[in-house]
Design an enzyme around this catalytic site. Structure first.
Site, PDB file in Angstrom:
ATOM      1  N   GLU A  20       0.795  -1.235   0.000  1.00 17.75           N
ATOM      2  CA  GLU A  20       0.000   0.000   0.000  1.00 17.75           C
ATOM      3  C   GLU A  20       0.828   1.286   0.000  1.00 17.75           C
ATOM      4  O   GLU A  20       0.619   2.169   0.838  1.00 17.75           O
ATOM      5  CB  GLU A  20      -0.961  -0.002   1.199  1.00 17.75           C
ATOM      6  CG  GLU A  20      -1.863  -1.225   1.214  1.00 17.75           C
ATOM      7  CD  GLU A  20      -2.796  -1.293   2.426  1.00 17.75           C
ATOM      8  OE1 GLU A  20      -2.704  -0.422   3.306  1.00 17.75           O
ATOM      9  OE2 GLU A  20      -3.621  -2.220   2.472  1.00 17.75           O
ATOM     10  N   GLU A  46      -5.872 -10.910  -1.214  1.00 19.46           N
ATOM     11  CA  GLU A  46      -6.668 -10.705   0.010  1.00 19.46           C
ATOM     12  C   GLU A  46      -8.158 -10.691  -0.321  1.00 19.46           C
ATOM     13  O   GLU A  46      -8.909  -9.824   0.139  1.00 19.46           O
ATOM     14  CB  GLU A  46      -6.281  -9.385   0.699  1.00 19.46           C
ATOM     15  CG  GLU A  46      -4.811  -9.268   1.017  1.00 19.46           C
ATOM     16  CD  GLU A  46      -4.456  -8.029   1.838  1.00 19.46           C
ATOM     17  OE1 GLU A  46      -5.353  -7.413   2.447  1.00 19.46           O
ATOM     18  OE2 GLU A  46      -3.262  -7.670   1.865  1.00 19.46           O
TER      19      GLU A  46
HETATM   20  C1  GLA Z   1      -5.001  -4.522   4.296  1.00 20.23           C
HETATM   21  C2  GLA Z   1      -3.750  -5.232   4.737  1.00 20.23           C
HETATM   22  C3  GLA Z   1      -4.063  -6.510   5.428  1.00 20.23           C
HETATM   23  C4  GLA Z   1      -5.191  -6.359   6.392  1.00 20.23           C
HETATM   24  C5  GLA Z   1      -6.373  -5.802   5.694  1.00 20.23           C
HETATM   25  C6  GLA Z   1      -7.524  -5.744   6.639  1.00 20.23           C
HETATM   26  O1  GLA Z   1      -5.530  -5.058   3.175  1.00 20.23           O
HETATM   27  O2  GLA Z   1      -2.875  -5.532   3.683  1.00 20.23           O
HETATM   28  O3  GLA Z   1      -2.939  -6.944   6.135  1.00 20.23           O
HETATM   29  O4  GLA Z   1      -4.830  -5.558   7.480  1.00 20.23           O
HETATM   30  O5  GLA Z   1      -6.020  -4.527   5.234  1.00 20.23           O
HETATM   31  O6  GLA Z   1      -7.586  -6.896   7.403  1.00 20.23           O
END
Ligand code: GLA
Length: 375
Positions: free
Chosen positions: A156, A261
Site C-alpha cells: 500500500e 486478500e
Molecule cells: C489490508 C492489509 C491486510 C489487512 C487488511 C484488513 O488489506 O494488507 O494486512 O490488514 O487490510 O484486514
C-alpha cells in the site's frame, strides 16, 4: 462421457455432484483449481489445529498470515523479535506441504512507534531508518529462507490517485525506500518471490500509478516478481471489465499477478470507494448492519454469483495468475466484522460462522470444475 456427466451434474447440484472422475470424494478448491493457480487463505495463530486446520487443509494449498508477521507483531521492540506464532505457522505449512506467503515487510500501518524515532524521540534519520529496515527484513526473511516462498515486500505505497502515499517511510526516505525494501528481501532470500501489494489497484488512476511504480523498479533492475491485487471487493465493484483490464495490464509487465486478500463485502458501504483504507472509521448505525441475524437467501445467491464471476475472470487470466488467496477462513473471523466500525455482522467469505460451506463456495467449485474439464 463420464466427465461430461460429472460436469452437467456439477452445474445443477453443487458439491455432492462435483466428484473427481476417480472417486466419490467431493472435490476441493485446491484440487479443482490445481491446473490454474493455487488457492490460499489468510490464517491466524489459532488455525493450526482443530476444525480450522481441518478446513484449511481440506480446501487450500497456500497460506498467508493475516497479522502475525506484521512488524508490530513479530518485532515489537527494537532488540526483540517474537517468533512463536510465525514459527508455528511455518512449521504447520511445511509439514503439510503448503505454499507459504509472508505478509508484510514494509507498510505504513501496524508498526511500533520506535521504528520511526531516534533516542531523543525525534524523527529517525534516513540512515537509522534504512538500517532498521535492513535489519528487520534480513532477520525476518532470513529466518524463513527457503520455507516462506514469497513476500508482500511493500504494502500500500500509493494513494488513490496513483501518487506516493505520505507514509513515515516515504517522508524520511523518499520513494527509494521501496527499491531498498526489495533489495534487502532479495539479499535475505534470493529465491523468494517478491511482491508489491495494494488495494483498489483495479481503478484506472491507481492502476496507472502502480504500473508506473513497477516499471520504474523493473527498469532499475530491482528484483520484483509480482503484483498483489488485494481484492477487498464489493458486490458491484470492480466490474468484470475493470478487473480483467487490470489483470491484463499487470500481466503485460511480465510479472506474476496474485489475488492476495480476496473477500466480498455484502454490507452497505459507509464511504464512497472505501477499498481497504484502515484509517477510515465510521459510527455504527442500524442501516449499516442490516443482517445481524443471518444473511437472507437472495443475498447469499448474489454473493455466490459474484464469486463465480470473479473466479471466471481469474480463469480467463489463468496464464498470468499464480495464486488466489481468500482473506480469512470463515465469516466469523473476518476483519470486516470490525471495520470501518466494530459490531457489524459480515458475510464476506466462503464458509459461515459454523464453518459450513456457503452457496458461494459451491459456485466457485462449479466454475472451476467446468473450466478444469475444458482445460
Ligand atoms: C489490508 C492489509 C491486510 C489487512 C487488511 C484488513 O488489506 O494488507 O494486512 O490488514 O487490510 O484486514
Amino acid at each position: 462421457m463420464q466427465k461430461l456427466l460429472i460436469l452437467s451434474l456439477a452445474a445443477t447440484s453443487g458439491l455432492a455432484a462435483i466428484a473427481s472422475s476417480h472417486s466419490n470424494t467431493p472435490a476441493s478448491l485446491k484440487e479443482v483449481y490445481a491446473p490454474f493457480f493455487t488457492v490460499g487463505a489468510a490464517v491466524k495463530e489459532t488455525h493450526f489445529e482443530g476444525r480450522e486446520a481441518d478446513l484449511l487443509l481440506s480446501q487450500y494449498n497456500s497460506i498467508t498470515p493475516e497479522n502475525l508477521l506484521k512488524w508490530e507483531k513479530v518485532h515489537p521492540t527494537e532488540n526483540a523479535f517474537f517468533w512463536d506464532h510465525a514459527d508455528a505457522m511455518v512449521e504447520f505449512g511445511t509439514r503439510n506441504g503448503l505454499e507459504i506467503f509472508g505478509h508484510t515487510l514494509i507498510w505504513h500501518n501496524q508498526n511500533p512507534e520506535w521504528v520511526f524515532k531516534d533516542a531523543e524521540g525525534n524523527d529517525a534519520s534516513p540512515e537509522l531508518l534504512l538500517e532498521r529496515m535492513r535489519n528487520h527484513i534480513h532477520t525476518v526473511v532470513g529466518r524463513y529462507k527457503g520455507r516462506i516462498h514469497g513476500w508482500d515486500v511493500v504494502n500500500e505505497a500509493l494513494n488513490e490517485d496513483g501518487s506516493m502515499r505520505e507514509s513515515a517511510f516515504y517522508r524520511i526516505l523518499g520513494e527509494d525506500y521501496i527499491a531498498k525494501a526489495f533489495i534487502f528481501a532479495h539479499e535475505a532470500d534470493p529465491d523468494a518471490q517478491l511482491i508489491y501489494n495494494d488495494f483498489n489497484i483495479e481503478n484506472p488512476e491507481k492502476r496507472a500509478g502502480t504500473v508506473r511504480l513497477i516499471r520504474k523498479l523493473l527498469d532499475q533492475g530491482i528484483p520484483i516478481s509480482g503484483v498483489g491485487i488485494q481484492e477487498h471487493v464489493r458486490l458491484d465493484w470492480p466490474s468484470r471489465e475493470l478487473l480483467s483490464e487490470a489483470i491484463a495490464e499487470y500481466a503485460a509487465l511480465g510479472i506474476k499477478v496474485m489475488i492476495t486478500e480476496l473477500d466480498v463485502d455484502v454490507l452497505p458501504s459507509a464511504f464512497d470507494n472505501q477499498g481497504a483504507d484502515l484509517s477510515l472509521h465510521a459510527e455504527l448505525r442500524d442501516e449499516l448492519n442490516p443482517y445481524p441475524n443471518g444473511l437472507p437467501e437472495d443475498v447469499h445467491q448474489a454473493l455466490a454469483k459474484r464469486y463465480g464471476e470473479l473466479f471466471s475472470v481469474y480463469l480467463e487470466h489463468a496464464d498470468a495468475i499464480a495464486r488466489v488467496t481468500l482473506w480469512g477462513l470463515n465469516d466469523g473471523g473476518s476483519w470486516l466484522n470490525h471495520w470501518p466500525m466494530r459490531g457489524r455482522t459480515s458475510y464476506p467469505l466462503l464458509h459461515d460462522r459454523n464453518m459450513e460451506p456457503k452457496p458461494a463456495f459451491f459456485k466457485i467449485l462449479e466454475v472451476g470444475a467446468t473450466a478444469k474439464y475444458c482445460h
